[in-house]
Design an enzyme around this catalytic site. Structure first.
Site: not given
Length: 298
Positions: A77, A188
């Site tokens: 991430s 996300h």
């Protein structure tokens, strides 16, 4: 997060000082003595994680007396920004400016939706993708697979209502456990699209060089070295899933047998061990651990 690094590494202290200067946030203080409540908001957490990752890497390079060398790098991430910096695609200041803006934009997007994330254990990603599609259609609210972290560990992201329903259906499919994550938004997921769009514009003029080392990208698990592709990745990965299991297998396929985690904690080290049991692992959180890795890299 920062006490040992700041006390034992001049290079790490310099990274924290630069983060304070670039972001205008008290990152050094927060990383040394901040509470979980202070560190949880994503505009703070993202900067703290990337700063600490870069500080850990700087401590290794300080011991080595040279830039890090590896067959490939990857970041989970927001950690992808730190990975790009370790690979030489971003300088430290640019990485800090980018993560500061990324965190602020994602915090803003999160404030407009009642969303969160949860880890589901014991089901394959394909089963959970079907569950998410069913729930999204049923409720008209989105939930989706956000991270495939390790075999049997998949993170879902979406509105709280859709997330609760997805967990209910997942348990009916045989999920062993569902663990709510202490995050401040549905990362996300499609709900981060406004942040991704704004970040794309912000990244347009960022200085991105060809990396020394291939960067394995979150959404595709492909090794990339083209600056233009890395620029696109910076915004695209905000809404797309982190395919960590595939990324680790890609690195294994590139010849990686020893995985060094830089940054706070050792969560990624645990994921490597579960995904690649034969791999050697080391987490670097202190100057002593940095010196140990540097000695083995010489």
């Amino acid at each position: 997060m920062a006490n040992a690094l700041c006390e034992g590494s001049a290079a790490a202290r310099a990274v924290y000082a630069l983060a304070d200067q670039v972001t205008g946030l008290p990152i050094t203080r927060l990383c040394r003595e901040g509470s979980l409540e202070e560190l949880t908001p994503t505009n703070i957490a993202q900067v703290a994680v990337v700063t600490t990752s870069l500080a850990s890497a700087a401590a290794i390079e300080e011991c080595l007396g040279a830039p890090l060398a590896a067959l490939a790098v990857a970041g989970h991430s927001v950690g992808e920004l730190a990975a790009m910096a370790c690979a030489g695609a971003l300088d430290t200041e640019t990485a800090l400016r980018l993560v500061h803006r990324r965190g602020a934009l994602m915090a803003e997007a999160s404030s407009k939706v009642d969303g969160s994330m949860a880890a589901v254990l014991g089901l394959e990603p394909e089963v959970l993708e079907e569950v998410c599609a069913t729930v999204s259609k049923e409720l008209g609210q989105y939930v989706q697979v956000a991270n495939v972290n390790a075999p049997g560990q998949v993170v879902l992201s979406g509105t709280r209502t859709a997330l609760d329903r997805a967990i209910e259906l997942a348990r009916g499919q045989g999920a062993q456990r569902a663990i709510p994550l202490k995050v401040s938004g549905p990362f996300h997921s499609v709900y981060m699209q406004p942040a991704a769009d704004a970040f794309r514009n912000f990244c347009a003029d960022a200085a991105i060089a060809a990396p020394r080392i291939p960067v394995v990208l979150n959404p595709t698990a492909q090794a990339e070295m083209a600056p233009d592709a890395l620029r696109v990745e910076l915004s695209q990965q905000i809404t797309q899933p982190v395919r960590w299991v595939e990324s680790l297998h890609r690195m294994w396929g590139l010849g990686c047998r020893r995985f060094v985690e830089v940054g706070p904690g050792k969560v990624l080290t645990g994921m490597v061990r579960r995904t690649l049991p034969e791999a050697e692992t080391q987490a670097v959180r202190t100057p002593g651990e940095a010196a140990l890795v540097a000695a083995e890299l010489r």
